[in-house]
Design a protein around this motif. Structure first.
Motif, PDB file in Angstrom:
ATOM      1  N   ARG A   1      15.610  -2.806 -15.607  1.00 13.93           N
ATOM      2  CA  ARG A   1      14.185  -3.085 -15.478  1.00 13.93           C
ATOM      3  C   ARG A   1      13.325  -2.058 -16.200  1.00 13.93           C
ATOM      4  N   VAL A   2      12.249  -2.531 -16.788  1.00 15.78           N
ATOM      5  CA  VAL A   2      11.189  -1.653 -17.263  1.00 15.78           C
ATOM      6  C   VAL A   2      10.005  -1.942 -16.340  1.00 15.78           C
ATOM      7  N   VAL A   3       9.523  -0.913 -15.651  1.00 15.10           N
ATOM      8  CA  VAL A   3       8.527  -1.133 -14.600  1.00 15.10           C
ATOM      9  C   VAL A   3       7.141  -0.716 -15.093  1.00 15.10           C
ATOM     10  N   VAL A   4       6.180  -1.583 -14.869  1.00 16.84           N
ATOM     11  CA  VAL A   4       4.797  -1.282 -15.245  1.00 16.84           C
ATOM     12  C   VAL A   4       3.969  -1.263 -13.960  1.00 16.84           C
ATOM     13  N   ILE A   5       3.380  -0.087 -13.666  1.00 15.62           N
ATOM     14  CA  ILE A   5       2.682   0.091 -12.389  1.00 15.62           C
ATOM     15  C   ILE A   5       1.171   0.019 -12.603  1.00 15.62           C
ATOM     16  N   LEU A   6       0.514  -0.754 -11.761  1.00 26.40           N
ATOM     17  CA  LEU A   6      -0.951  -0.783 -11.779  1.00 26.40           C
ATOM     18  C   LEU A   6      -1.420  -0.516 -10.365  1.00 26.40           C
ATOM     19  N   CYS A   7      -2.185   0.561 -10.182  1.00 24.69           N
ATOM     20  CA  CYS A   7      -2.661   0.789  -8.822  1.00 24.69           C
ATOM     21  C   CYS A   7      -3.964   1.565  -8.806  1.00 24.69           C
ATOM     22  N   SER A   8      -4.669   1.396  -7.729  1.00 26.48           N
ATOM     23  CA  SER A   8      -5.967   2.060  -7.561  1.00 26.48           C
ATOM     24  C   SER A   8      -5.903   2.931  -6.313  1.00 26.48           C
ATOM     25  N   SER A   9      -7.039   3.545  -5.986  1.00 25.52           N
ATOM     26  CA  SER A   9      -7.149   4.274  -4.711  1.00 25.52           C
ATOM     27  C   SER A   9      -8.273   3.631  -3.920  1.00 25.52           C
ATOM     28  N   THR A  10      -8.176   3.748  -2.620  1.00 27.40           N
ATOM     29  CA  THR A  10      -9.275   3.264  -1.783  1.00 27.40           C
ATOM     30  C   THR A  10      -9.518   4.299  -0.679  1.00 27.40           C
ATOM     31  N   GLY A  11     -10.483   4.036   0.182  1.00 26.00           N
ATOM     32  CA  GLY A  11     -10.793   5.000   1.250  1.00 26.00           C
ATOM     33  C   GLY A  11     -11.008   6.376   0.635  1.00 26.00           C
ATOM     34  N   ASP A  12     -10.363   7.382   1.224  1.00 26.46           N
ATOM     35  CA  ASP A  12     -10.429   8.715   0.641  1.00 26.46           C
ATOM     36  C   ASP A  12      -9.099   9.008  -0.062  1.00 26.46           C
ATOM     37  N   GLY A  13      -8.902   8.365  -1.194  1.00 24.70           N
ATOM     38  CA  GLY A  13      -7.676   8.582  -1.971  1.00 24.70           C
ATOM     39  C   GLY A  13      -6.460   7.894  -1.383  1.00 24.70           C
ATOM     40  N   GLU A  14      -6.699   6.825  -0.585  1.00 25.37           N
ATOM     41  CA  GLU A  14      -5.534   6.161   0.012  1.00 25.37           C
ATOM     42  C   GLU A  14      -5.037   4.997  -0.852  1.00 25.37           C
ATOM     43  N   CYS A  15      -3.839   4.561  -0.515  1.00 21.85           N
ATOM     44  CA  CYS A  15      -3.273   3.439  -1.254  1.00 21.85           C
ATOM     45  C   CYS A  15      -3.859   2.133  -0.724  1.00 21.85           C
ATOM     46  N   PRO A  16      -4.139   1.161  -1.602  1.00 26.51           N
ATOM     47  CA  PRO A  16      -4.611  -0.138  -1.107  1.00 26.51           C
ATOM     48  C   PRO A  16      -3.658  -0.739  -0.066  1.00 26.51           C
ATOM     49  N   ASP A  17      -4.227  -1.623   0.755  1.00 22.06           N
ATOM     50  CA  ASP A  17      -3.469  -2.166   1.896  1.00 22.06           C
ATOM     51  C   ASP A  17      -2.161  -2.856   1.497  1.00 22.06           C
ATOM     52  N   ASN A  18      -2.149  -3.506   0.332  1.00 22.23           N
ATOM     53  CA  ASN A  18      -0.924  -4.238  -0.017  1.00 22.23           C
ATOM     54  C   ASN A  18       0.129  -3.333  -0.670  1.00 22.23           C
ATOM     55  N   GLY A  19      -0.080  -2.016  -0.551  1.00 18.55           N
ATOM     56  CA  GLY A  19       0.901  -1.109  -1.153  1.00 18.55           C
ATOM     57  C   GLY A  19       1.317   0.023  -0.239  1.00 18.55           C
ATOM     58  N   ASN A  20       0.774   0.018   0.971  1.00 21.77           N
ATOM     59  CA  ASN A  20       0.987   1.152   1.868  1.00 21.77           C
ATOM     60  C   ASN A  20       2.439   1.462   2.191  1.00 21.77           C
ATOM     61  N   LYS A  21       3.182   0.377   2.427  1.00 17.42           N
ATOM     62  CA  LYS A  21       4.571   0.580   2.841  1.00 17.42           C
ATOM     63  C   LYS A  21       5.401   1.194   1.706  1.00 17.42           C
ATOM     64  N   PHE A  22       5.220   0.625   0.528  1.00 17.72           N
ATOM     65  CA  PHE A  22       5.964   1.128  -0.635  1.00 17.72           C
ATOM     66  C   PHE A  22       5.518   2.563  -0.964  1.00 17.72           C
ATOM     67  N   TYR A  23       4.230   2.826  -0.768  1.00 19.50           N
ATOM     68  CA  TYR A  23       3.675   4.155  -1.023  1.00 19.50           C
ATOM     69  C   TYR A  23       4.351   5.192  -0.110  1.00 19.50           C
ATOM     70  N   ARG A  24       4.500   4.834   1.162  1.00 19.30           N
ATOM     71  CA  ARG A  24       5.160   5.752   2.102  1.00 19.30           C
ATOM     72  C   ARG A  24       6.633   5.933   1.727  1.00 19.30           C
ATOM     73  N   TYR A  25       7.252   4.828   1.308  1.00 23.03           N
ATOM     74  CA  TYR A  25       8.656   4.869   0.861  1.00 23.03           C
ATOM     75  C   TYR A  25       8.799   5.844  -0.316  1.00 23.03           C
ATOM     76  N   LEU A  26       7.848   5.744  -1.271  1.00 25.40           N
ATOM     77  CA  LEU A  26       7.904   6.632  -2.448  1.00 25.40           C
ATOM     78  C   LEU A  26       7.745   8.090  -2.036  1.00 25.40           C
ATOM     79  N   CYS A  27       6.785   8.337  -1.124  1.00 26.74           N
ATOM     80  CA  CYS A  27       6.533   9.721  -0.689  1.00 26.74           C
ATOM     81  C   CYS A  27       7.778  10.291  -0.016  1.00 26.74           C
ATOM     82  N   LYS A  28       8.389   9.483   0.841  1.00 28.10           N
ATOM     83  CA  LYS A  28       9.556   9.948   1.588  1.00 28.10           C
ATOM     84  C   LYS A  28      10.736  10.246   0.651  1.00 28.10           C
TER      85      LYS A  28
END
Ligand SMILES: Cc1cc2nc3c(=O)[nH]c(=O)nc-3n(C[C@H](O)[C@H](O)[C@H](O)COP(=O)(O)O)c2cc1C
Length: 561
Positions: free
Chosen positions: A56-83
């Motif tokens: 796979r070649v992965v192309v990521i598009l993402c924004s920030s919301t709130g105070d630098g938080e991940c948008p709602d449809n990405g929260n779970k994956f975001y936590r997975y990445l951090c962990k």
């Protein structure tokens, strides 16, 4: 070999990233790519980036919301990445770099009026980096305060060219041809069209090349038939071996599961399951009961897991459904396989020191399944085992390519010297049989640790280079040895340092004399650094890619380490 998939993933709160990803996905399909598109949080449900298949070649598009938080449809994956990136940073083991087979790029949307400008895209980017993914194009950082299009449009404009070359690179990227890594998720079946049927092989001789820093073994294998030229097995081709677990580890596994030891079970566990791979914690959790403590632990193998859980009664056989199936590993040939029933391979007998997950500060040794299997076979008396032969379209050298006597530039490090030995032997044979008139010199840039203890294939390289010098007295044949752990008072050198010292000579050879360049090694370290200089020498990354497309720049890259 099938083309890599272009995977667009996005996390979007108000729809901007969603829309851009949709446009890119549609255009990618129009351009003929196999393209797919997912929200971040569909990860592991609808796609799995830890699986090296498909490429796979992965192309990521993402924004920030709130105070630098991940948008709602990405929260779970975001936590997975951090962990997982935290684990990778702490552990620093190859198996914790769960995205090492991926290429990726990222376009972030944000607004500089917010103090946490681009916080989410920056975190996502550094997680992909820590998890071993290889970066291409550049990190686009669009700013809504000055107009998103100011950044988005130029980013997209340059993106398509970069994607084209990255897809070619991902497609031709081989797995480590000479070593294997414990839990290496990249070991997989060879593409069917590139393999011949199973062959019976026996080990007929063994040489230990180095033991100082690691055990490097060279094996001569005997087939029960002679290879013919029409089979197109070239120097630089490889064999695949289906490993078996050691009897000791199989018995330990049976014992830990509290099962009854039967010959059938021993046979099944020896050949079918790779229980020295990382555990699938989620699947295991549901079979054996969730363990909170375990979930926090880094990735470790089934034997460790069972020792940790120490079940009081027999474990359900369902556990086998979660264990990865045994897969073959690949080894480059170090011989010239023509009119012969003999093949040679060279590889590191893998042993890794790892942090003990149960006892802080403790180190434990993990063994590679296949290299240790071959090592065990080499200790026995000529046992027959199955191998498959694989063609290498990348690394062969044909008479036609050598007709105009191009200078040859070889770049390699460690056990990645193996395919070069095969190529050099082929060149010697072509000279001996007068298939080619002569050679216009070889510049071999070779990285080792220490020339006294770790100069792999030293005698063979010396005698081959002496032969070339004596038969081509007007040409130069140089080995540029870079030692990363030299003796006291000497300076550490890496391959790229030596290339850097000779840029004008190399430039002349590449641009005027139309040199052929061969590189083999780790895509995350040596190859990356050497390519940077080669790009300067050739003028740009596009020029280097053009050489690759024209067959003048041959690459065999792996990413496991
Ligand atoms: C409520 C809200 C909070 C935001 N917070 C941030 C932020 O912390 N950092 C940042 O760089 N941008 C922030 N932004 C800007 C968005 O990231 C930007 O508008 C982006 O284009 C939205 O893309 P999307 O529609 O794909 O979510 C915020 C926007 C809104 C509406």
């Amino acid at each position: 070999m099938s083309d890599p998939v272009v995977t667009f993933i996005y996390a979007s709160q108000t729809g901007n990233c969603e829309e851009i990803s949709m446009d890119l996905h549609t255009t990618a399909k129009e351009k003929g790519y196999t393209s797919e598109r997912y929200e971040f949080d569909q990860h592991l449900k609808n796609f799995d980036l830890t699986n090296p298949k498909p490429k796979r070649v992965v192309v990521i598009l993402c924004s920030s919301t709130g105070d630098g938080e991940c948008p709602d449809n990405g929260n779970k994956f975001y936590r997975y990445l951090c962990k997982h990136s935290k684990i990778a940073k702490n552990e620093k083991t190859p198996e914790s770099r769960i995205f090492s087979h991926l290429h990726y790029t990222i376009l972030g949307l944000g607004d500089s009026d917010y103090s946490s400008f681009h916080k989410t895209p920056k975190t996502v980017n550094s997680a992909f980096e820590a998890l071993g993914a290889k970066f291409f194009h550049y990190f686009g950082k669009a700013d809504e305060a000055i107009g998103l299009e100011n950044e988005v449009e130029p980013w997209i404009k340059g993106f398509w060219d970069e994607l084209a070359t990255t897809v070619v690179e991902a497609k031709t990227q081989a797995i480590d041809p000479t070593t294997e890594v414990v839990h290496n998720e990249e070991s997989k079946e060879m593409p069917e069209e590139d393999t011949t049927k199973f062959e019976k092989a026996k080990i007929c001789s063994k040489v230990i090349e180095s033991e100082e820093y690691r055990k490097v073994l060279r094996l001569e294998l005997e087939l029960d038939r002679t290879l013919s030229a029409s089979e197109d097995i070239q120097p630089g081709s490889y064999i695949s071996v289906m490993p078996k677990n050691s009897l000791g580890s199989v018995k330990a596994f049976i014992n830990a599961c509290k099962w009854e030891e039967t010959p059938e079970l021993i046979e099944k566990l020896t050949t079918e399951f790779d229980f020295l791979k990382s555990v699938n914690k989620k699947a295991l959790g549901s079979i054996l009961g969730e363990s909170e403590h375990l979930q926090e632990k880094a990735v470790f193998n089934y034997l460790d897991y069972l020792a940790f859980v120490n079940p009081s009664s027999a474990v359900s056989m369902d556990i086998l459904e979660t264990v990865p199936k045994m897969k073959s590993r690949f080894y480059s040939l170090s011989s010239d396989p023509v009119d012969t029933n003999k093949l040679e391979i060279g590889f590191t007998v893998e042993e890794h020191e790892q942090n003990d997950v149960f006892q802080k500060g403790n180190k434990i040794v993990k063994q590679g399944v296949c290299s240790n299997y071959l090592y065990r076979l080499s200790e026995e008396e000529k046992v027959e085992f199955d191998i498959k032969l694989g063609k290498s379209s990348l690394f062969n050298t044909t008479k036609k390519e050598l007709d105009n006597q191009p200078p040859l530039i070889f770049i390699s490090h460690g056990t990645a010297v193996v395919p070069f030995i095969g190529v050099l032997k082929r060149l010697r044979r072509m000279l001996e049989t007068k298939e080619i008139k002569g050679l216009r010199g070889i510049e071999f840039y070779f990285g080792i640790r220490n020339k006294t203890h770790d100069y792999l294939f030293k005698d063979e390289l010396s005698s081959l280079f002496e032969y070339f010098s004596s038969t081509n007295p007007d040409s130069k044949f140089n080995i540029h040895l870079a030692e990363s752990r030299p003796n006291e008072f000497e300076e550490r050198k890496y391959v790229q340092d030596l290339i850097n010292l000779n840029t004008s000579d190399l430039q002349y050879k590449i641009q005027v004399n139309k040199a052929l360049i061969y590189i083999c090694g780790n895509g995350n370290t040596m190859v990356k650094a050497a390519e940077k200089i080669l790009e300067e020498i050739t003028g740009s990354s596009e020029q280097l890619q053009d050489l690759h497309k024209d067959g003048r720049y041959k690459k065999e890259i792996w990413t496991a380490n």
